[in-house]
Design a protein around this motif. Structure first.
Motif, PDB file in Angstrom:
ATOM      1  N   LEU A 244       0.504  -1.770   0.445  1.00  0.00           N
ATOM      2  CA  LEU A 244      -0.276  -0.160   0.153  1.00  0.00           C
ATOM      3  C   LEU A 244       0.401   0.802   0.166  1.00  0.00           C
ATOM      4  O   LEU A 244       0.084   1.977  -0.315  1.00  0.00           O
ATOM      5  N   SER A 245       1.959   1.224  -0.130  1.00  0.00           N
ATOM      6  CA  SER A 245       3.191   2.308   0.149  1.00  0.00           C
ATOM      7  C   SER A 245       4.161   2.317  -0.968  1.00  0.00           C
ATOM      8  O   SER A 245       4.818   0.990  -1.189  1.00  0.00           O
ATOM      9  N   VAL A 258      10.788  -2.499  -9.728  1.00  0.00           N
ATOM     10  CA  VAL A 258       9.594  -2.587 -10.594  1.00  0.00           C
ATOM     11  C   VAL A 258       8.006  -3.163  -9.751  1.00  0.00           C
ATOM     12  O   VAL A 258       8.517  -4.136  -9.118  1.00  0.00           O
ATOM     13  N   GLY A 259       7.212  -2.230  -9.893  1.00  0.00           N
ATOM     14  CA  GLY A 259       5.826  -3.176  -9.600  1.00  0.00           C
ATOM     15  C   GLY A 259       5.661  -3.289  -8.744  1.00  0.00           C
ATOM     16  O   GLY A 259       5.753  -2.109  -7.744  1.00  0.00           O
ATOM     17  N   GLN A 264       4.613  -0.179  -6.464  1.00  0.00           N
ATOM     18  CA  GLN A 264       4.035   1.690  -7.582  1.00  0.00           C
ATOM     19  C   GLN A 264       2.453   0.846  -7.767  1.00  0.00           C
ATOM     20  O   GLN A 264       1.815   1.008  -8.652  1.00  0.00           O
ATOM     21  N   VAL A 265       1.765   0.975  -6.709  1.00  0.00           N
ATOM     22  CA  VAL A 265       0.365   0.617  -6.712  1.00  0.00           C
ATOM     23  C   VAL A 265      -0.494   1.824  -5.946  1.00  0.00           C
ATOM     24  O   VAL A 265      -0.164   2.617  -5.238  1.00  0.00           O
ATOM     25  N   ILE A 274      -1.321  -0.627 -13.482  1.00  0.00           N
ATOM     26  CA  ILE A 274      -1.601   0.226 -14.651  1.00  0.00           C
ATOM     27  C   ILE A 274       0.111   0.997 -14.438  1.00  0.00           C
ATOM     28  O   ILE A 274       0.789   1.398 -15.257  1.00  0.00           O
ATOM     29  N   PHE A 275       0.260   1.409 -13.150  1.00  0.00           N
ATOM     30  CA  PHE A 275       1.907   2.117 -12.955  1.00  0.00           C
ATOM     31  C   PHE A 275       2.714   1.245 -12.651  1.00  0.00           C
ATOM     32  O   PHE A 275       4.186   2.192 -13.144  1.00  0.00           O
ATOM     33  N   GLY A 276       2.645   0.541 -12.050  1.00  0.00           N
ATOM     34  CA  GLY A 276       3.882  -0.947 -12.233  1.00  0.00           C
ATOM     35  C   GLY A 276       4.360  -0.839 -13.794  1.00  0.00           C
ATOM     36  O   GLY A 276       5.360  -0.666 -14.084  1.00  0.00           O
ATOM     37  N   SER A 277       3.217  -0.497 -14.483  1.00  0.00           N
ATOM     38  CA  SER A 277       3.737  -0.692 -15.994  1.00  0.00           C
ATOM     39  C   SER A 277       4.259  -0.151 -16.519  1.00  0.00           C
ATOM     40  O   SER A 277       4.997   0.315 -17.054  1.00  0.00           O
ATOM     41  N   LEU A 278       3.765   1.696 -16.270  1.00  0.00           N
ATOM     42  CA  LEU A 278       4.161   2.481 -16.639  1.00  0.00           C
ATOM     43  C   LEU A 278       5.727   2.563 -16.361  1.00  0.00           C
ATOM     44  O   LEU A 278       6.926   3.501 -16.851  1.00  0.00           O
TER      45      LEU A 278
END
Ligand SMILES: Cc1cc2nc3c(=O)[nH]c(=O)nc-3n(C[C@H](O)[C@H](O)[C@H](O)COP(=O)(O)OP(=O)(O)OC[C@H]3O[C@@H](n4cnc5c(N)ncnc54)[C@H](O)[C@@H]3O)c2cc1C
Length: 369
Positions: A244-245, A258-259, A264-265, A274-278
């Motif tokens: 969560l952080s 990453v991810g 990155q959640v 979405i944010f993990g992939s970016l």
């Protein structure tokens, strides 16, 4: 290029996106995963992904859509807020199919993906000491992060979810979110896959020190959920975990996270695709600059925080706010929100990924009056 190799630990969606992007840049990349098949464990998570977000990532998701969503019912006590757009907002994605599609794309790009290979700390250190680049995409409880002494993730959500067939789905375009005392610092949900198949799940903070299974059993007794699954058949249940952080550091020497490994959640919903992939794309760009131009890998940290850090911080602020409310306060908040037309506002301007867009709209509309 100086012969450096890249090793991605974890062939979840984010590790596979990172590997695809690295391989597309002509860099040798090998992915290791302990699981024996690419789909293993993929259905421990849900797959509610905004259409806009999916398209912004370039993920190969076509063919994995199970259902289309237009909105959500938000429940707290006797109150309910309905947020429904005219447009199709999100897809329910089949996570096993998505895993398979990402795997095929990574291989097509030239990445080597080795399954059934768990990488322990000693091996990680050997790989790093030989001058290779390590990308830790090994999920919420990251071995890479602990092997290289990255700061800890401060809070997790423990989840339990199950699928039900023969369900009485009220509206196949709507998810339900239930905010109750049982779901501490998170919520319960139902997500329709079709008119008769639905997923029910719950998340609770690890700070609550109770079992997600117990919270799940309580959720099944909540009216909006009970109505949908009373005569349904439970097909499969899974427990899992969501960070969560974000970690305070995600790049150290020749190691990147990453991810979920980086946290990155979106703290509001637990969505990490979405944010993990970016961010995985930012990792690949930094690796290319490191190998071809000698730039420090720290540029990854600066790049993803500059592009997505504020958005993730806004999710965290919103999560902290709703987590501070008791079920009664939630009920009062929903009542006031309804009276002031917040449901209409969110139906028109809601955005699952970018809270900043909602905030901007809110102030612009206020100023325009
Ligand atoms: C119940 C639930 C619901 C969710 N719903 C959504 C949603 O609706 N939308 C959304 O966007 N996100 C959702 N998420 C979050 C999303 O699933 C994650 O953010 C995403 O899957 C993270 O992908 P990842 O590749 O970073 O990690 P993971 O998918 O966890 O992959 C990590 C991989 O690393 C491997 N691994 C770990 N350690 C090692 C090791 N030592 N050696 C080799 N391999 C290793 C594992 O086997 C695993 O395959 C949900 C999560 C849960 C639990």
């Amino acid at each position: 290029m100086d012969g450096k190799e890249v090793f991605v630990i974890g062939a979840g969606v984010i590790g596979l996106v990172a590997a695809t992007e690295i391989a597309k840049r002509g860099i040798k990349v090998t992915v290791y995963d302990s699981k024996k098949s690419i789909e293993e464990g993929a259905d421990k998570a849900s797959g509610v992904l905004s259409k806009r977000g999916l398209d912004s990532t370039g993920l190969p998701y076509k063919g994995s859509e199970l259902n289309v969503l237009k909105g959500a019912w938000l429940y707290a006590g006797r109150e309910m807020l309905k947020i429904k757009s005219e447009e199709e907002m999100a897809y329910v994605i089949d996570r096993k199919k998505l895993a398979k599609l990402c795997y095929e794309e990574a291989k097509k790009a030239g990445a080597k993906v080795l399954l059934g290979r768990r990488i322990e700390k000693e091996r990680l250190k050997e790989l790093a000491e030989s001058g290779n680049i390590i990308v830790g995409a090994d999920g919420a409880v990251s071995n890479v992060a602990s092997a290289f002494g990255f700061p800890k993730i401060k809070e997790y959500v423990l989840t339990y979810k199950a699928e039900y067939s023969n369900a009485e789905v009220k509206d196949k375009e709507m998810v339900s979110l239930v905010f109750s005392e049982g779901a501490r610092r998170f919520f319960g949900w139902s997500v329709p896959y079709s008119k008769s198949t639905i997923e029910v799940g719950i998340g609770i903070s690890n700070r609550a020190k109770r079992s997600s299974m117990q919270a799940f059993k309580e959720l099944l007794e909540e009216k909006p959920i009970k109505e949908e699954i009373e005569n349904a058949k439970e097909e499969a249940g899974h427990a899992s975990i969501i960070p969560l952080s974000t970690r305070e550091k995600t790049a150290k020497g020749n190691v990147l996270l990453v991810g979920d490994a980086a946290g990155q959640v979106k703290a509001t919903t637990g969505g990490g695709i979405i944010f993990g992939s970016l961010c995985a794309k930012e990792a690949a760009a930094a690796i290319e600059k490191n190998i071809k131009e000698g730039k420090s890998l720290e540029i990854y940290e600066r790049a993803w925080r500059a592009k997505y850090g504020n958005e993730l911080r806004l999710h965290k602020i919103a999560h902290e706010y709703y987590s501070s409310l008791s079920a009664k306060s939630f009920e009062r908040l929903f009542r006031m929100a309804r009276i002031f037309g917040m449901d209409d506002f969110l139906s028109a301007y809601g955005d699952m990924d970018s809270p900043s867009k909602i905030v901007k709209r809110f102030f612009l509309r206020g100023l325009a009056k």
